[in-house]
Design an enzyme around this catalytic site. Sequence first.
Site: not given
Length: 464
Positions: A43, A437
């Site tokens: 990793c 939003h």
Amino acid sequence: MNKHDYDLFVIGGGSGGVRAGRLAAELGAKVAIAEEYRVGGTCVIRGCVPKKLLVYGSRYSSAFADARNFGWTSEDLRFDWPTLIGNVRREVDRLNGVYTRTLEKAGVRIILDRAVLEGPHTVRLANGAASISAKTILVATGGHPMIPKLRGSEHLISSNECFRLERLPASIAIVGAGYIGMEFASIFAGLGVKVTVLHRGDQVLRNFDADLRDGLAEAMRKRGIDIRTNTETAGIEKEDGGYRVHFKRGDSLHAGLVMAATGRLPNTMGLGLDKAGVDLGWNGHVVVDEFSRSSVDNIYAVGDVTDRVNLTPVAIHEATAFAETVFNDQATPVDYAMIPTAVFSDPEIGTVGLSEEAAREMGHVVDIYKIAFRPLKYTLAGRDEKMLMKLVVDMATDKVLGCHILGPDAAEIVQMAAIALKMGATKAQFDMTMALHPSASEELVTLRHKWQAPTPMAGSDAAA
Ligand SMILES: Cc1cc2nc3c(=O)[nH]c(=O)nc-3n(C[C@H](O)[C@H](O)[C@H](O)COP(=O)(O)OP(=O)(O)OC[C@H]3O[C@@H](n4cnc5c(N)ncnc54)[C@H](O)[C@@H]3O)c2cc1C
């Protein structure tokens, strides 16, 4: 008196081994860890981390292109591979140091050497004279790239070598269309390399939701990547300026480099597991129970070497559960349900839970909610690319079984959606959630109609 040299001997200093070693030491165990290459494992050294840094680097080309309609112009844009790869290597070195110091601070003895088993309690180091004994042994040796047996396979590079390239080729052929293949295809293409993906199956990313597979292949083709499905590679030959890749059906292709991205295999070869009596599975993985215990009572295994779910957070989870079970007296199994995962291609994929196909195969009767829309940012940028969001919902219980996203920030969005799915959220609870939003992810909580119609939302193409 302790009859063994160590309470725990860990073989492999990657994601799983480091976590297990550190936790066991913090719980009072005397621990040693052997690492044959570099502490940090796949990793940190040649996987997730350097790859994600290359992904960031490669995405600037499209960011610069998109910036024009936002009023930005940049003269004389140039890319310099030695700068990027040099900086990535420096970051890897830094993390290697961080991991090493973390282990040392916990009191773990780090042995930079290859270790093999000689028996259930005995380990021998490649460069060491004497054997070392331990009450418990943890095998956390990870995996390695599988190189297909092809004529000329010695010419293939794998993901490992991609991090060591001194210069970029003009073109690359990538054999295999799993997540590593698709990620490197996007990285190379973003950096200006001509990329061809060669895949013997009929669509990329086996086992992912079909809408994600189709959507990603279409978007990558639009970005200029040549994805050839139903194309089986027969062999590779050196030729002027690169290699000739031959296909089973008779035609061929020139590429500056050829990369194999055809899967990975567990690191158990020559590890002496047979001497200790440890059972191995069909592809050489260590067979373990729910507590990561092998067929030998005091030998455990975690991470990719067990070939359960080959992801870093899973290896870390298994290691934590192992330490709790063996050194803290808390028998802790790992729960494998709802593991989120990403493909850091461009566009990227984030996914959690069941694909539509898997859900149906498992006998669920499902409702599908999905929308494909142009994200707000792309409308101004003039980028003709859709973002896809899809929920797979169990009709009987209303539970959301799967959430699949293709498009910008899909991985970040899905990490959060995974919490809801893990908690068993229903579609009604998604609907009750107020939208944020303007965002792309608000589409996830405004998917009102089954299957077909896009829900109109101001601020995206879906509103049109
Ligand atoms: C290119 C690439 C990209 C990836 N991207 C992601 C991603 O985005 N997200 C994600 O979650 N996962 C990703 N992965 C997978 C992830 O890297 C692995 O799941 C994870 O590293 C597994 O950890 P591990 O501890 O099992 O093994 P590893 O991290 O592989 O560690 C095993 C260690 O054991 C050492 N070793 C082996 N044999 C011996 C021995 N006999 N003696 C001493 N030492 C030994 C090895 O040198 C290695 O350091 C990626 C993998 C690759 C290859």
